[in-house]
Enzyme design. Structure first.
Site, PDB file in Angstrom:
ATOM      1  N   GLU A 128      13.142-141.699 -13.120  1.00 33.24           N
ATOM      2  CA  GLU A 128      13.664-141.465 -14.469  1.00 33.24           C
ATOM      3  C   GLU A 128      12.991-142.341 -15.514  1.00 33.24           C
ATOM      4  O   GLU A 128      12.436-143.396 -15.208  1.00 33.24           O
ATOM      5  CB  GLU A 128      15.163-141.784 -14.496  1.00 33.24           C
ATOM      6  CG  GLU A 128      15.976-140.940 -13.579  1.00 33.24           C
ATOM      7  CD  GLU A 128      17.443-141.362 -13.584  1.00 33.24           C
ATOM      8  OE1 GLU A 128      18.251-140.654 -12.981  1.00 33.24           O
ATOM      9  OE2 GLU A 128      17.774-142.402 -14.198  1.00 33.24           O
ATOM     10  N   CYS A 141      12.432-147.293 -21.454  1.00 32.55           N
ATOM     11  CA  CYS A 141      12.876-147.936 -20.222  1.00 32.55           C
ATOM     12  C   CYS A 141      12.149-147.252 -19.067  1.00 32.55           C
ATOM     13  O   CYS A 141      12.307-146.057 -18.841  1.00 32.55           O
ATOM     14  CB  CYS A 141      14.395-147.779 -20.112  1.00 32.55           C
ATOM     15  SG  CYS A 141      15.069-148.577 -18.661  1.00 32.55           S
ATOM     16  N   CYS A 148      15.869-147.754  -4.990  1.00 29.84           N
ATOM     17  CA  CYS A 148      15.825-149.221  -5.042  1.00 29.84           C
ATOM     18  C   CYS A 148      16.424-149.772  -3.758  1.00 29.84           C
ATOM     19  O   CYS A 148      17.325-149.169  -3.191  1.00 29.84           O
ATOM     20  CB  CYS A 148      16.631-149.718  -6.248  1.00 29.84           C
ATOM     21  SG  CYS A 148      16.451-151.501  -6.508  1.00 29.84           S
ATOM     22  N   CYS A 152      22.614-153.083  -6.001  1.00 35.41           N
ATOM     23  CA  CYS A 152      23.544-153.730  -6.938  1.00 35.41           C
ATOM     24  C   CYS A 152      24.747-152.791  -7.107  1.00 35.41           C
ATOM     25  O   CYS A 152      24.576-151.599  -7.341  1.00 35.41           O
ATOM     26  CB  CYS A 152      22.878-153.980  -8.285  1.00 35.41           C
ATOM     27  SG  CYS A 152      21.443-155.058  -8.152  1.00 35.41           S
ATOM     28  N   CYS A 155      25.337-150.402 -10.141  1.00 37.07           N
ATOM     29  CA  CYS A 155      24.182-149.603 -10.574  1.00 37.07           C
ATOM     30  C   CYS A 155      24.070-148.328  -9.753  1.00 37.07           C
ATOM     31  O   CYS A 155      24.130-148.374  -8.523  1.00 37.07           O
ATOM     32  CB  CYS A 155      22.916-150.441 -10.415  1.00 37.07           C
ATOM     33  SG  CYS A 155      21.405-149.484 -10.557  1.00 37.07           S
ATOM     34  N   GLU A 223      13.174-152.429  -8.550  1.00 37.10           N
ATOM     35  CA  GLU A 223      12.983-153.854  -8.828  1.00 37.10           C
ATOM     36  C   GLU A 223      11.474-154.075  -9.019  1.00 37.10           C
ATOM     37  O   GLU A 223      10.702-154.022  -8.059  1.00 37.10           O
ATOM     38  CB  GLU A 223      13.524-154.673  -7.638  1.00 37.10           C
ATOM     39  CG  GLU A 223      13.092-156.124  -7.602  1.00 37.10           C
ATOM     40  CD  GLU A 223      13.374-156.911  -8.876  1.00 37.10           C
ATOM     41  OE1 GLU A 223      14.533-157.041  -9.259  1.00 37.10           O
ATOM     42  OE2 GLU A 223      12.391-157.395  -9.493  1.00 37.10           O
ATOM     43  N   SER A 276      18.838-159.987 -14.404  1.00 37.63           N
ATOM     44  CA  SER A 276      20.157-159.373 -14.193  1.00 37.63           C
ATOM     45  C   SER A 276      21.055-160.417 -13.549  1.00 37.63           C
ATOM     46  O   SER A 276      21.057-160.563 -12.335  1.00 37.63           O
ATOM     47  CB  SER A 276      20.029-158.170 -13.257  1.00 37.63           C
ATOM     48  OG  SER A 276      19.296-157.157 -13.870  1.00 37.63           O
ATOM     49  N   ASN A 355      29.006-148.863 -17.613  1.00 40.40           N
ATOM     50  CA  ASN A 355      28.958-147.414 -17.825  1.00 40.40           C
ATOM     51  C   ASN A 355      29.317-146.745 -16.494  1.00 40.40           C
ATOM     52  O   ASN A 355      28.452-146.576 -15.641  1.00 40.40           O
ATOM     53  CB  ASN A 355      27.526-147.045 -18.272  1.00 40.40           C
ATOM     54  CG  ASN A 355      27.441-145.616 -18.760  1.00 40.40           C
ATOM     55  OD1 ASN A 355      28.420-144.865 -18.718  1.00 40.40           O
ATOM     56  ND2 ASN A 355      26.257-145.233 -19.214  1.00 40.40           N
ATOM     57  N   CYS A 398      20.944-146.182 -15.784  1.00 42.31           N
ATOM     58  CA  CYS A 398      19.936-146.146 -14.734  1.00 42.31           C
ATOM     59  C   CYS A 398      20.381-145.374 -13.500  1.00 42.31           C
ATOM     60  O   CYS A 398      21.400-145.666 -12.904  1.00 42.31           O
ATOM     61  CB  CYS A 398      19.655-147.603 -14.370  1.00 42.31           C
ATOM     62  SG  CYS A 398      18.635-147.844 -12.962  1.00 42.31           S
TER      63      CYS A 398
HETATM   64  S1  SF4 Z   1      20.224-152.844 -11.048  1.00 41.32           S
HETATM   65 FE1  SF4 Z   1      18.019-152.627 -10.718  1.00 41.32          FE
HETATM   66  S2  SF4 Z   1      17.645-153.892  -8.881  1.00 41.32           S
HETATM   67 FE2  SF4 Z   1      19.859-153.491  -8.913  1.00 41.32          FE
HETATM   68  S3  SF4 Z   1      20.112-151.612  -7.673  1.00 41.32           S
HETATM   69 FE3  SF4 Z   1      19.891-150.967  -9.832  1.00 41.32          FE
HETATM   70  S4  SF4 Z   1      17.701-150.503 -10.033  1.00 41.32           S
HETATM   71 FE4  SF4 Z   1      17.950-151.779  -8.187  1.00 41.32          FE
END
Ligand code: SF4
Length: 425
Positions: A128, A141, A148, A152, A155, A223, A276, A355, A398
Site C-alpha cells: 500500500e 507514506c 511485516c 505490533c 497495527c 519495518e 514507534s 484507528n 497502515c
Molecule cells: S507498526 Fe510497522 S513495524 Fe509494527 S507491525 Fe505495523 S508495519 Fe510492522
C-alpha cells in the site's frame, strides 16, 4: 547482454533476527518479461546495464545520464519520449529495457483529500501507499515490505505475515507513481538536459513550483530497517539532485526500534528518524510492540540519543498511539517526559488517536484523555501535537486496504507462531 528474467528474492532479503513469521523465498519476475527494469538501479547500475547490452563505455555513460534524468526528473516511462536520445536508438532501448511502475489494484480518495493505493508488484504481491495532503505540505507514506514480521498489536499490517521485502525499484516506484497520479512531473524543455544531441524537444519551460508531494515517510507496510539495503538504495535515488531531488530533511524513516541498525541508518542514509514508541514501560511495550522483548526501551532511547544528525533543528519524532486504559494515563505522560529528559533527546511526540478495525484488540482513548496527555507533555516544554485522523472513510491506516481482502486472523497468526516455535524446538 544482461537478460535475467528473474531475480532471486533471497539475494535481496537481509537476515531478519528475532521472532518472525516464515519468509517465503522464491523469485521476483522482472516486470516486462526479459527486459530489464531500470527503475531502482543506481546511476552506475543503469550505465552498467547499457554496457552489458552492447554500448561502449562512453555511449553508456552519456545515455545513462540522459535516461536517469528522463526517469527521475521528468517521469517519462517510454524511451520514445526521451527526445534528446537519437531516434534510431530508442527502439533498441525499448527492446531491452523498461521504465516500470507498480500495477494499481485499487485507488481511493478520501473526502478529506487523503489518497490510498493498493499496488501490486510484478509477482502479484500487494502493498500500500498513502498520500496525505496538508495545507503546507503533502506527505507520501511509503511501504518497505509486503506484510511485516513485527506483529505490533495496534497495527493492521502486523496481522499479516511477512511475504517479502520490497526491492529498491518497488520502493522508489511508489514515489514515481504518486508523482504520476498527482500530475507533478515538469512539462516543457529539460532545464538541465545533459549533452542534448537531438531535435524535437517540446516547447515550454520547466517549472517546479506548486508541488503537492513535498515529504516522504517510510511508515507504510513493513519495518524499513529490516530491509536496509533496498530502503537505502531507494532513498538515495529519491534524494539525488538530478531527479526527484527530495531533501533528506523532508524524508523520515520510521522504525519500531531495530536498535542495531539505527546508527547505520543515520550515517548512511541521513534522513530524519521517527520511532514507534507507544509505551513507556516494559510490560506494556512488550505487549504493544513485541520487538521490545528483543530491544528494550533503554537500549532504544540510548540509540536515539546517539542517532547521527539529531539536534534541536532535526528532532526525533516519537510516535505514540493512544490506547484507552493501556498507555494513556497521566503517569504514562509524565514517564514519557522523564525518559526524554533523562536521555537528553531532541524530541517531538506525535500523539496518534488509535484507528480501530473490526476485531481490533484496543479502543481509542477519549478526545479529553488525548488532550490531557498532550498538555502534560507540552507543559514540560516538549511538542506533542495530536494527529488528526486522516482518510478513515477509505481505511487509510497502515495495512487496512490490503488486509480487507487477505488478512489472516490473529488466531491463525498465533497458530503459525506456535508451529514455528515447535519447529525450532
Ligand atoms: S507498526 Fe510497522 S513495524 Fe509494527 S507491525 Fe505495523 S508495519 Fe510492522
Amino acid at each position: 547482454m544482461r537478460k535475467p528474467p528473474f531475480l532471486p528474492i533471497c539475494a535481496r532479503i537481509m537476515q531478519i533476527p528475532g521472532h518472525i513469521d516464515p519468509v517465503i523465498t522464491g523469485t521476483v519476475p522482472l516486470r516486462g518479461g526479459n527486459r530489464v527494469d531500470l527503475v531502482g538501479l543506481t546511476r552506475e547500475g543503469i550505465r552498467g546495464a547499457l554496457e552489458e547490452a552492447g554500448l561502449d563505455a562512453k555511449a553508456a555513460k552519456l545515455r545513462g545520464k540522459q535516461i536517469w534524468h528522463w526517469i527521475y526528473h521528468r517521469g517519462v516511462t517510454e524511451f520514445d519520449a526521451m527526445t534528446d536520445i537519437a531516434k534510431a536508438m530508442r527502439p533498441w532501448l525499448t527492446e531491452r529495457f523498461i521504465v516500470g511502475r507498480p500495477t494499481v489494484r485499487e485507488a481511493q480518495v478520501s473526502n478529506d483529500g487523503t489518497r490510498k493505493w493498493l499496488l501490486a508488484a510484478a509477482d502479484g504481491q500487494e502493498y500500500e501507499m498513502v498520500f496525505i495532503p496538508d495545507a503546507d505540505r503533502g506527505t507520501l507514506c511509503v511501504s518497505s515490505q509486503v506484510g511485516c514480521t513485527l506483529n505490533c498489536r495496534f497495527c493492521h499490517t502486523g496481522t499479516m505475515r511477512l511475504v517479502r521485502n520490497l526491492t529498491a525499484g518497488e520502493i522508489v516506484g511508489q514515489v514515481l507513481l504518486a508523482r504520476d497520479a498527482l500530475g507533478e512531473w515538469p512539462k516543457g524543455t529539460m532545464a538541465s538536459a545533459p549533452d542534448a544531441d537531438d531535435e524535437d524537444d517540446d516547447a515550454g519551460h520547466y517549472t517546479a513550483d506548486g508541488r503537492m508531494l513535498t515529504n516522504i515517510v517510510m511508515m507504510g507496510m513493513g519495518e524499513p530497517l529490516y530491509n536496509f539495503d533496498e530502503v537505502k538504495g531507494a532513498l538515495k535515488i529519491v534524494m539525488d539532485g538530478d531527479g526527484l531531488a527530495l531533501s533528506k530533511r523532508r524524508i523520515t524513516l520510521s522504525t519500531s526500534g531495530v536498535v542495531p541498525m539505527m546508527a547505520r541508518a543515520g550515517e548512511e542514509i541521513g534522513v530524519n528518524l521517527a520511532v514507534s514508541l507507544h509505551a513507556v514501560n516494559k510490560e506494556v511495550r512488550d505487549e504493544i510492540v513485541p520487538l521490545n522483548r528483543k530491544y528494550g526501551i533503554e537500549d532504544l532511547l540510548a540509540a536515539c540519543a546517539a542517532y547521527p544528525g539529531a539536534n534541536n533543528a532535526r528532532r526525533i519524532t516519537f510516535e505514540y498511539v493512544m490506547l484507552k486504559d493501556k498507555n494513556d494515563s497521566d503517569a504514562d505522560a509524565r514517564e514519557l517526559v522523564r525518559l526524554i529528559k533523562q536521555y537528553k533527546l531532541p524530541a517531538k511526540v506525535n500523539l496518534i488517536p488509535f484507528n480501530p478495525w473490526p476485531g481490533a484488540p484496543y479502543e481509542c482513548s477519549s478526545p479529553e484523555r488525548v488532550r490531557a496527555f498532550s498538555n502534560l507533555i507540552f507543559e514540560a516544554g516538549i511538542s506533542a501535537p495530536i494527529r488528526t485522523p486522516r482518510g478513515r472513510d477509505i481505511m487509510a491506516a497502515c495495512g487496512q486496504l490490503k488486509s480487507a481482502a487477505t488478512r489472516p486472523t490473529r488466531a491463525e497468526l498465533d497458530r503459525i507462531a506456535a508451529e514455528k516455535q515447535a519447529a525450532l524446538g
